[in-house]
Scaffold this active site. Structure first.
Site, mmCIF file in Angstrom:
data_model
loop_
_atom_site.group_PDB
_atom_site.id
_atom_site.type_symbol
_atom_site.label_atom_id
_atom_site.label_comp_id
_atom_site.label_asym_id
_atom_site.label_seq_id
_atom_site.Cartn_x
_atom_site.Cartn_y
_atom_site.Cartn_z
ATOM 1 C CG HIS A 122 -40.139 24.488 -10.867
ATOM 2 N ND1 HIS A 122 -40.764 25.668 -10.560
ATOM 3 C CD2 HIS A 122 -40.222 24.349 -12.210
ATOM 4 C CE1 HIS A 122 -41.227 26.216 -11.678
ATOM 5 N NE2 HIS A 122 -40.907 25.441 -12.693
ATOM 6 C CG ASP A 168 -37.326 20.994 -18.791
ATOM 7 O OD1 ASP A 168 -37.231 21.941 -17.999
ATOM 8 O OD2 ASP A 168 -37.752 21.105 -19.949
#
Ligand code: SDX
Length: 468
Positions: free
Chosen positions: A315, A372
């Site tokens: 991320h 996700d």
């Protein structure tokens, strides 16, 4: 913060050009928490230079009070409330009200807000016809891009962005209609009739009903699925200045109407590096197939010459566990147990996480599971096809996008977004007539700077995509 407050603070960063010997004092602005910022708004005017930050890794594009993320500590808060508290104690519409208005609603505020949203869930009947222009096998996200952008053709009476009343109506319309349009895209793909929204159901129940009910028999919404759906919506509602939210802000900065701006956010979210990752995670887990093959793929993810990537990991902001992934992991165990689903992919995911979190490559780069990684497993267990995963993300994120759009319009610092560049192209050259060009043997320079095709950087991996 006003410019005057910045001046009064007298905190400056001095920039020194050791070629020319010039220096510039740049004000430092401080928020309520998080990193301070260097105010470079006057830099080009005073120095004739730009800053350079492709991907905005060190750039604050705006000031905002909606969401705060501390990537090192794995903290996510909306208007000061932690995501853990909101996921545990609120419903999605409470969080929508919070993001839009800055506080959690009172009972009266909640009832009025729920009434407004519920009574905007239907779409214009012409949209049923409009949607039928797509092929049946169109990806649902393609339909979302097209239909949401087209909403400005149906709701002219709420496109005047200078009218606060119209801004609020368009916000309500978008939050309310996204589930209806998402379910219509799914039904169209199946070849089943569209299901109208029902005013006696909650936001999450209504969506599940429009997705999975058919005219042939009564469909009872499972409370477990409705609760899981509502929590998934909460976890995807907003996330600071991510790619799709920044796209909405940039589109909105030109004065574009809210429906067109949200359609631009949907388009950006679709990318596999962003909201499209949940669909890509399921494809990845299916490709790995079994626990014993996980180590082989973890190695592949580290090979600079192999463009295979560990989707759902890493991320830009979180250099710790994404707090949403933790909540979703717990939810995945709950939902699968409640549904009696024994999905071997959950085992593959858990093994992938275990190995990656011990592997030096991932540890040294602080790559952890993100939102996700587990969402796809829950959505699959709930009966959603993978091509609908990003649609669900878009439905939830609409409130975040529209809250940032609203905040941007009210920000007196805001101007039309118009970044500059570091120019690498040809300097001035005289025009050459065709006959002269024909004689010259030099090949024309490749326009994209790559030796062939477009290169698409994924960190240390470049993915060569043949000339598009
Ligand atoms: C979302 O921004 C948001 O807030 C987004 C989001 C939201 O709510 O809006 O949180 C939602 O988009 C979550 C992210 C979903 N995407 C994925 O899961 C796709 C896989 N992850 C990556 O592609 C990547 O981690 C990004 C895109 C998420 C972040 O990319 P960055 O910040 O540009 O980091 P990078 O690509 O420069 O990676 C740094 C290093 C590189 O190696 P080196 O150059 O240092 O050798 O880490 C490596 C990368 O190669 N790396 C990975 C990896 N992610 C990063 N290597 C293998 N597998 C991965 N998943």
């Amino acid at each position: 913060m006003s410019d005057k407050q910045a001046d009064d603070q007298k905190h400056y960063m001095t920039l020194h050009d050791n070629v020319t010997g010039e220096s510039w004092d740049l004000p430092i602005l401080e928020g309520s928490e998080g990193p301070r910022v260097i105010d470079i708004r006057a830099l080009y005017r005073d120095s004739g230079m730009f800053t350079y930050d492709p991907g905005f890794t060190s750039t604050a594009s705006c000031q905002s009070s909606i969401t705060y993320i501390d990537g090192e500590a794995g903290i996510l808060r909306h208007r000061g409330y932690s995501i853990e508290d909101l996921a545990e104690n609120s419903e999605f519409l409470d969080v929508c009200y919070l993001l839009l208005h800055g506080n959690l609603p009172s009972n009266a505020e909640k009832s009025a807000f729920e009434h407004d949203i519920t009574h905007h869930t239907m779409v214009h009947e012409q949209i049923n016809t409009f949607l039928r222009g797509f092929r049946r096998d169109a990806h649902p996200m393609a339909i979302m891009c097209g239909v949401v952008g087209a909403l400005s053709a149906f709701y002219h009476d709420s496109t005047d962005i200078d009218d606060p009343q119209q801004r609020m109506i368009s916000a309500h319309r978008l939050i309310a209609k996204m589930p209806t349009i998402g379910a219509m895209a799914y039904k169209y793909y199946l070849g089943q009739p569209f299901v109208y929204p029902r005013n006696d159901l909650s936001y999450a129940e209504n969506f599940l009903h429009m997705m999975f009910s058919t005219p042939t028999e009564e469909y009872k919404v499972s409370p477990v699925l409705a609760k899981a759906m509502d929590k998934i919506f909460i976890l995807h509602a907003d996330h600071e200045q991510n790619a799709s939210t920044s796209t909405v802000r940039l589109a909105g900065s030109s004065g574009a109407n809210p429906f067109a701006c949200i359609a631009s956010g949907i388009a950006s979210l679709w990318g596999p590096a962003h909201g499209g990752a949940n669909e890509a995670v399921l494809k990845m887990l299916n490709e790995i197939g079994t626990k014993d093959r996980v180590a082989e793929f973890v190695k592949r993810a580290q090979d600079p010459d192999d463009d295979w990537r560990l989707m759902g990991f890493g991320h830009r902001v979180y250099k710790n566990y994404d707090p949403r992934a933790k909540i979703l992991k717990a939810s995945a165990d709950e939902v699968l147990a409640e549904l009696g689903v024994d999905d071997p992919l959950l085992e593959v995911a858990a093994e992938l996480e275990r190995i990656a979190l011990e592997d030096e490559y991932f540890v040294s780069r602080k790559l952890y599971p993100n939102v996700d990684f587990y969402s796809g497993i829950i959505l699959k267990a709930m009966g959603f096809p993978t091509n609908m995963f990003t649609v669900l993300f878009a439905i939830a994120r609409t409130v975040g996008w529209i809250s940032h759009w609203k905040e941007m319009l009210a920000d007196d610092h805001q101007k039309i977004g118009r970044p500059r560049q570091l120019y690498l192209g040809e300097t001035h050259r005289p025009f050459t007539q065709l006959e002269v060009r024909e004689q010259s043997t030099a090949p024309s320079s490749s326009v994209d700077g790559a030796n062939n095709g477009w290169s698409w950087l994924w960190g240390n991996k470049t993915r060569k995509i043949d000339n598009m």
